[in-house]
Enzyme design. Structure first.
Site, PDB file in Angstrom:
ATOM      1  N   CYS A 115       0.809  -1.227   0.000  1.00  0.00           N
ATOM      2  CA  CYS A 115       0.000   0.000   0.000  1.00  0.00           C
ATOM      3  C   CYS A 115       0.841   1.275   0.000  1.00  0.00           C
ATOM      4  O   CYS A 115       0.357   2.336  -0.374  1.00  0.00           O
ATOM      5  CB  CYS A 115      -0.954   0.003   1.191  1.00  0.00           C
ATOM      6  SG  CYS A 115      -2.118  -1.366   1.145  1.00  0.00           S
ATOM      7  N   HIS A 252      -3.137   7.482   1.811  1.00  0.00           N
ATOM      8  CA  HIS A 252      -3.564   6.150   1.392  1.00  0.00           C
ATOM      9  C   HIS A 252      -4.929   5.892   2.014  1.00  0.00           C
ATOM     10  O   HIS A 252      -5.150   6.177   3.193  1.00  0.00           O
ATOM     11  CB  HIS A 252      -2.551   5.105   1.859  1.00  0.00           C
ATOM     12  CG  HIS A 252      -3.051   3.703   1.738  1.00  0.00           C
ATOM     13  ND1 HIS A 252      -3.591   3.226   0.572  1.00  0.00           N
ATOM     14  CD2 HIS A 252      -3.134   2.685   2.630  1.00  0.00           C
ATOM     15  CE1 HIS A 252      -3.972   1.973   0.755  1.00  0.00           C
ATOM     16  NE2 HIS A 252      -3.710   1.623   1.992  1.00  0.00           N
ATOM     17  N   ASN A 282     -10.050   0.213  -0.384  1.00  0.00           N
ATOM     18  CA  ASN A 282      -8.585   0.271  -0.308  1.00  0.00           C
ATOM     19  C   ASN A 282      -8.012  -0.322  -1.589  1.00  0.00           C
ATOM     20  O   ASN A 282      -8.119  -1.520  -1.818  1.00  0.00           O
ATOM     21  CB  ASN A 282      -8.134  -0.525   0.922  1.00  0.00           C
ATOM     22  CG  ASN A 282      -6.629  -0.518   1.118  1.00  0.00           C
ATOM     23  OD1 ASN A 282      -5.873  -0.147   0.224  1.00  0.00           O
ATOM     24  ND2 ASN A 282      -6.188  -0.941   2.293  1.00  0.00           N
TER      25      ASN A 282
END
Ligand code: UT7
Length: 325
Positions: A115, A252, A282
């Site tokens: 990520c 993020h 996500n």
């Protein structure tokens, strides 16, 4: 003394057509729209079509970023693609995108920081540019996390989505002050002791299979707020800016509660958070450039604005980047 800064010349993104809502998921596992929204802020996510690969998503985003910059492949000599879901174990998905773009020169490679991948890739490309090694770079975050989810694990399958975002960086001579345009600073971190908290239980060297994502969500959450806040503080300390001087916080997008808690901890006004987690879920390395593109296209981000990017993911990896638009 003047310096070479990496200035963002263009931005683009791409989301697969198919949308999976929380209500859809409630038909697949023991969950509810209420639980997902309350615990994560996620309402829906996009899922790549059968046969639609990470490289396809990345290429669309890259083409849009190049068009936005008014540049072509002859103007770039580097592709850094952040992904944890490559088309194949090798070659790098970056080289597939390179070929699809009709680019037969320069270098292309993947960055694997899960990520945190886009923040890592921005930092890598920035260093190439600062060293005079690149005259134009495509930085892409592209993921198909739907392919590595255990669709029977309600603790993870409701969280992730597919997508891609990209920016074009080009060198620009600047005075060398904190008022410069372009990348001002980046701070990257990792700590491999936390591997078991968030990982994929397969791989070419271990099982010979692709594997599925496994996560101790609560543990990751706990570390995320602390780690991200630390990396942000480093960016502020190095440049002498205060949190109040940040125009837009582009984090993020893992969980709305993480973003709210981080903003509170560093003293950032909630209205400065670019929040796309409700729409995208996500999307790992794609989430920061996807959010960036949304806020650019809706006119929130304007030239001269100070942007703070951050991410945290498997590894653990985490980091921040500060840039002036
Ligand atoms: O991008 C990389 C970084 N990743 C992250 O930052 C993710 C960080 N973690 C999180 O966002 C949160 O920890 C989650 C959203 C994953 C989970 O939220 P939580 O508030 O930490 O919940 P929990 O894991 O502590 O679970 C609470 C309860 C449990 O039930 P019991 O044990 O209290 O009876 C879970 O079994 O919620 C249950 N649960 C669910 N219930 C309905 C877990 N997943 C679900 C679900 N639907 N999908």
């Amino acid at each position: 003394m003047s310096v070479i800064r990496s200035v963002v010349a263009g931005c683009g993104s791409y989301l697969p057509e198919k949308v999976l809502t929380n209500a859809d998921l409630a038909k697949m596992v023991d969950t509810s729209d209420e639980w997902i929204v309350e615990r994560t802020g996620i309402e829906r996510r996009h899922i790549a079509a059968e046969g639609e690969l990470t490289s396809d998503l990345g290429r669309h985003a890259a083409e849009r970023a190049l068009a936005d910059a008014g540049m072509g492949v002859d103007d770039i000599d580097l592709i850094v693609l952040a992904t944890a879901t490559p088309d194949n174990t090798f070659p790098a998905t970056a080289t597939t995108v390179q070929a699809q773009l009709g680019m037969y020169h320069g270098a292309a490679f993947d960055v694997q920081a899960v990520c945190s991948g886009f923040v890592y890739a921005m930092s890598v490309a920035n260093n190439f540019i600062a060293m005079g090694q690149s005259k134009g770079a495509l930085v892409i975050g592209a993921e198909t996390f739907s392919r590595i989810l255990d669709w029977e694990d309600r603790g993870t399958c409701v969280l992730f989505g597919d997508g891609a975002g990209a920016v074009v960086l080009r060198p620009e001579e600047q005075p060398g002050t904190r008022e410069d345009r372009g990348m001002l600073t980046a701070h990257l971190h990792s700590d491999g002791r936390y591997k078991e908290k968030l990982y994929v239980d397969g791989g070419p060297s271990s099982t010979g299979t692709v594997g599925h994502l496994r996560m101790e969500g609560r543990e990751v959450f706990r570390h995320a707020v602390v780690n991200i806040s630390g990396a942000i503080q480093e960016a502020l300390d190095e440049t002498g800016y205060s949190a109040a001087e940040i125009d837009w916080f582009i984090p993020h997008q893992a969980n709305k509660r993480i973003l709210d808690a981080t903003a509170k901890r560093i003293g950032l006004a909630p209205e400065k958070i670019i929040m796309t987690v409700a729409e995208h879920g996500n999307t790992s390395a794609a989430s920061v450039p996807l959010a960036l593109d949304v806020a650019l296209k809706d006119g929130r981000i304007k030239r001269g604005d100070l942007l703070l990017l951050e991410a945290m993911g498997g590894g653990f990896t985490w980091g921040s980047a500060l840039l002036r638009w």
